[in-house]
Scaffold this active site. Structure first.
Site, PDB file in Angstrom:
ATOM      1  N   CYS A   1      -0.185  28.588 -16.510  1.00 35.95           N
ATOM      2  CA  CYS A   1      -0.620  29.036 -17.826  1.00 35.95           C
ATOM      3  C   CYS A   1      -1.189  27.867 -18.613  1.00 35.95           C
ATOM      4  CB  CYS A   1       0.547  29.648 -18.577  1.00 35.95           C
ATOM      5  SG  CYS A   1       1.290  30.969 -17.636  1.00 35.95           S
ATOM      6  N   GLU A   2      -2.326  27.393 -18.174  1.00 42.11           N
ATOM      7  CA  GLU A   2      -2.898  26.164 -18.723  1.00 42.11           C
ATOM      8  C   GLU A   2      -4.339  26.115 -18.239  1.00 42.11           C
ATOM      9  OE1 GLU A   2      -3.392  22.775 -20.440  1.00 42.11           O
ATOM     10  OE2 GLU A   2      -1.255  23.280 -20.332  1.00 42.11           O
TER      11      GLU A   2
ATOM     12  N   TYR B   1      -5.665  12.473 -14.183  1.00 38.33           N
ATOM     13  CA  TYR B   1      -6.598  11.339 -14.056  1.00 38.33           C
ATOM     14  C   TYR B   1      -8.040  11.749 -13.842  1.00 38.33           C
ATOM     15  CZ  TYR B   1      -2.257   9.167 -12.131  1.00 38.33           C
ATOM     16  OH  TYR B   1      -0.993   8.733 -11.885  1.00 38.33           O
TER      17      TYR B   1
ATOM     18  N   TYR C   1       1.004  10.962  -4.171  1.00 35.10           N
ATOM     19  CA  TYR C   1       1.081  11.343  -5.583  1.00 35.10           C
ATOM     20  C   TYR C   1       0.830  12.830  -5.837  1.00 35.10           C
ATOM     21  CZ  TYR C   1       0.943   6.316  -5.734  1.00 35.10           C
ATOM     22  OH  TYR C   1       1.208   5.002  -5.491  1.00 35.10           O
TER      23      TYR C   1
ATOM     24  N   PRO D   1       0.820  -1.209   0.000  1.00 33.60           N
ATOM     25  CA  PRO D   1       0.000   0.000   0.000  1.00 33.60           C
ATOM     26  C   PRO D   1       0.857   1.264   0.000  1.00 33.60           C
ATOM     27  CG  PRO D   1       0.096  -0.940   2.214  1.00 33.60           C
ATOM     28  CD  PRO D   1       0.851  -1.877   1.318  1.00 33.60           C
TER      29      PRO D   1
ATOM     30  N   ARG E   1      -0.745   4.802  -1.351  1.00 33.78           N
ATOM     31  CA  ARG E   1      -1.821   5.778  -1.135  1.00 33.78           C
ATOM     32  C   ARG E   1      -2.573   5.534   0.175  1.00 33.78           C
ATOM     33  NH1 ARG E   1      -4.537   7.624  -5.682  1.00 33.78           N
ATOM     34  NH2 ARG E   1      -3.611   5.816  -6.692  1.00 33.78           N
TER      35      ARG E   1
HETATM   36  C1  LIG Z   1       2.062   2.099  -7.467  1.00 33.83           C
HETATM   37  C2  LIG Z   1       2.337   0.757  -6.944  1.00 33.83           C
HETATM   38  C3  LIG Z   1       1.947   0.434  -5.650  1.00 33.83           C
HETATM   39  C4  LIG Z   1       1.195   1.369  -4.753  1.00 33.83           C
HETATM   40  O1  LIG Z   1      -0.036   1.733  -5.250  1.00 33.83           O
HETATM   41  P1  LIG Z   1      -1.048   2.550  -4.296  1.00 33.83           P
HETATM   42  O2  LIG Z   1      -2.214   2.819  -5.175  1.00 33.83           O
HETATM   43  O3  LIG Z   1      -0.344   3.790  -3.876  1.00 33.83           O
HETATM   44  O4  LIG Z   1      -1.344   1.655  -3.143  1.00 33.83           O
HETATM   45  C5  LIG Z   1       2.267  -0.814  -5.175  1.00 33.83           C
HETATM   46  N1  LIG Z   1       2.949  -1.692  -5.942  1.00 33.83           N
HETATM   47  C6  LIG Z   1       3.344  -1.412  -7.189  1.00 33.83           C
HETATM   48  C7  LIG Z   1       4.085  -2.408  -7.958  1.00 33.83           C
HETATM   49  C8  LIG Z   1       3.043  -0.185  -7.732  1.00 33.83           C
HETATM   50  O5  LIG Z   1       3.438   0.093  -8.974  1.00 33.83           O
END
Ligand SMILES: *Cc1c(COP(=O)(O)O)cnc(C)c1O
Length: 463
Positions: free
Chosen positions: A391-392, A364, A421, A321, A323
């Site tokens: 500027c976008e 996204y 992120y 994890p 995020r």
């Molecule tokens: C991005 C990624 C994660 C983490 O993803 P989250 O959405 O931040 O939990 C875990 N493993 C791999 C291989 C990733 O590319």
């Protein structure tokens, strides 16, 4: 053209999103604990606080825009994941979500491992004292230099992502007189986003080696033959911002199928399985993420059941994890600069940051919440779009949100759930100076990543 990482649907059409934004919340002054970090609340004076420090004081001391990270919440979330999975599993925090040396130390103290995917992330992890054997190295195109450094440092695992890399890593390990522990990342044909997933035979993406067509089985065959590699398991990562474990169920079923084929063909039972990350968080009140202990229980049950069905010993599980640990722990604090009501449409509220500190909305179509935090207001709700100073015209931070109609220049507004992120994807577009990350805990605030200065910018520009 679709820029959306999510399935198409009314929530992403260019109309008011379904549900939560079609009507203003009952009280704009209320902070939904789902989207705000644990210690965030509103003081008696109406000013929002984090870790007991109010945002006006924080803005005064550290300036805006700035990310404020609730250290208590970060540690609690890290610990909750660690505890939920227990001693028979490993939790790797995905460093790409947000990485700094303070964060590395917290993770170390809380007993988590760490995923890195570049030389820079590896250097940060090592310089903050994360033991190398607790680091996993990821990426679909690691340079030979990065591989060399990772093996030399003694990383716990390298996740192999291509046929070329199998040979490359084996070769470098042998040169260094080492045997590198590796996993093979496979794509299982499960594309998971938010509440839905699609199971397909093939996956059209750059990561991993497809299970389809026997490619992953061939990768295993090659890896098992090479002296420089110790193949410890299979890795699968199915998506991001996932709320439901059903996608993991399909993924685990397919990965365990591969483990069974490996046992049947080679007589070896690989000891580990990595199910990746991607667990969702609440960006708005409409999102309902599950607790780490529920996810741990579900994933463990799924893997155990699949392995029993295949008569395999249950491998050690790891999850990654990013995020779900850091996302909810921070908010971005902005000062309102200009306000433009467009009759019959919405009001544009410009802040002193934008796509340089939060690219996710532009990239996204991500949804965020926002609140007036420097005071309360009894004014009517107005439909607002929070935009940056770049500027976008796509420089949008919060696409649709309600803010009080008496909002004025100089007010502070905050966007919650920006821990993941945002700083890690921040840019210098328009030569913006990337904002600081300030950790707040028990009444104390301290900078963990300082604000960039014009000197920093000019130092790179060698004339
Ligand atoms: C991005 C990624 C994660 C983490 O993803 P989250 O959405 O931040 O939990 C875990 N493993 C791999 C291989 C990733 O590319």
């Amino acid at each position: 053209m679709s820029r959306s990482a999510h399935p198409a649907g009314p929530r992403h059409a260019d109309v008011l999103p379904e549900g939560h934004y079609s009507a203003p919340p009952a009280d704009l002054n209320t902070l939904d604990p789902k989207v705000w970090a644990e210690t965030v609340d509103r003081g008696d004076d109406g000013v929002v606080r984090v870790g007991g420090v109010d945002v006006k004081a924080l803005a005064e001391e550290f300036g805006t825009p700035a990310y404020f990270l609730d250290e208590t919440d970060f540690r609690a979330r890290a610990r909750a994941w660690r505890t939920a999975f227990g001693q028979d599993a490993d939790v790797f925090y995905a460093g790409k979500a947000f990485l700094s040396r303070a964060v590395v130390r917290w993770l170390h103290e809380e007993g988590l491992n760490l995923d890195v995917c570049s030389g820079g992330e590896l250097a940060t992890a090592l310089s903050a004292g994360m033991p190398a054997d607790r680091i996993a190295f990821h990426g679909n195109n690691k340079s030979t230099e990065e591989i060399h450094r990772a093996i030399e440092a003694g990383v716990g695992r390298i996740v192999l992502d291509s046929f070329q890399e199998i040979v490359r890593v084996a070769h470098i390990a042998q040169e260094l007189g080492k045997r590198q522990r590796v996993q093979i990342r496979v794509t299982v044909g499960v594309e998971a986003h938010t509440h839905e997933f699609i199971a397909t035979a093939h996956e059209d993406q750059k990561f991993g080696i497809p299970l389809a067509g026997g490619q992953a089985a061939e990768a295993v065959r090659r890896a098992l033959k090479l002296d420089g590699l110790e193949l410890i398991g299979i890795h699968s990562h199915i998506g991001s911002q996932i709320f439901d474990t059903s996608g993991f169920e399909v993924a685990a079923h397919r990965v365990v199928g591969l483990l069974k084929d490996i046992r049947d063909e080679h007589g070896v039972e690989l000891p580990e399985i990595d199910l990746g990350g991607g667990l969702g968080i609440a960006y708005t009140s409409a999102d309902d993420p599950r607790e780490p202990h529920e996810i741990a229980k579900a994933l463990t049950e799924i893997v155990t059941r699949e392995c029993e069905g295949a008569r395999l010993r249950t491998p050690r599980i790891s999850v990654e994890p990013g995020r779900a640990i850091v996302g909810p722990t921070a908010f971005t604090l902005y000062e309102v600069g200009t306000i433009k009501p467009l009759d019959g449409l919405r009001t544009y509220v410009s802040v002193d940051g934008g796509m340089s500190d939060n690219i996710r909305t532009a990239l996204y179509d991500a949804e965020y919440s926002v609140a007036l935090v420097s005071r309360t207001s009894d004014a009517e709700p107005m439909l607002a779009r929070v935009v940056g100073k770049h500027c976008e015209s796509g420089d949008i931070v919060v696409k649709d949100a309600f803010l009080p109609a008496d909002l004025a220049p100089g007010d502070l507004i905050a966007v919650p759930a920006t821990g993941a992120y945002c700083r890690s994807m921040a840019s210098n577009y328009n030569h913006a100076l990337r904002p600081p990350v300030v950790a707040v805990r028990d009444g104390e605030a301290r900078v963990i990543v300082r604000r960039e200065t014009e000197e920093d910018l000019l130092r790179l520009d060698v004339g």
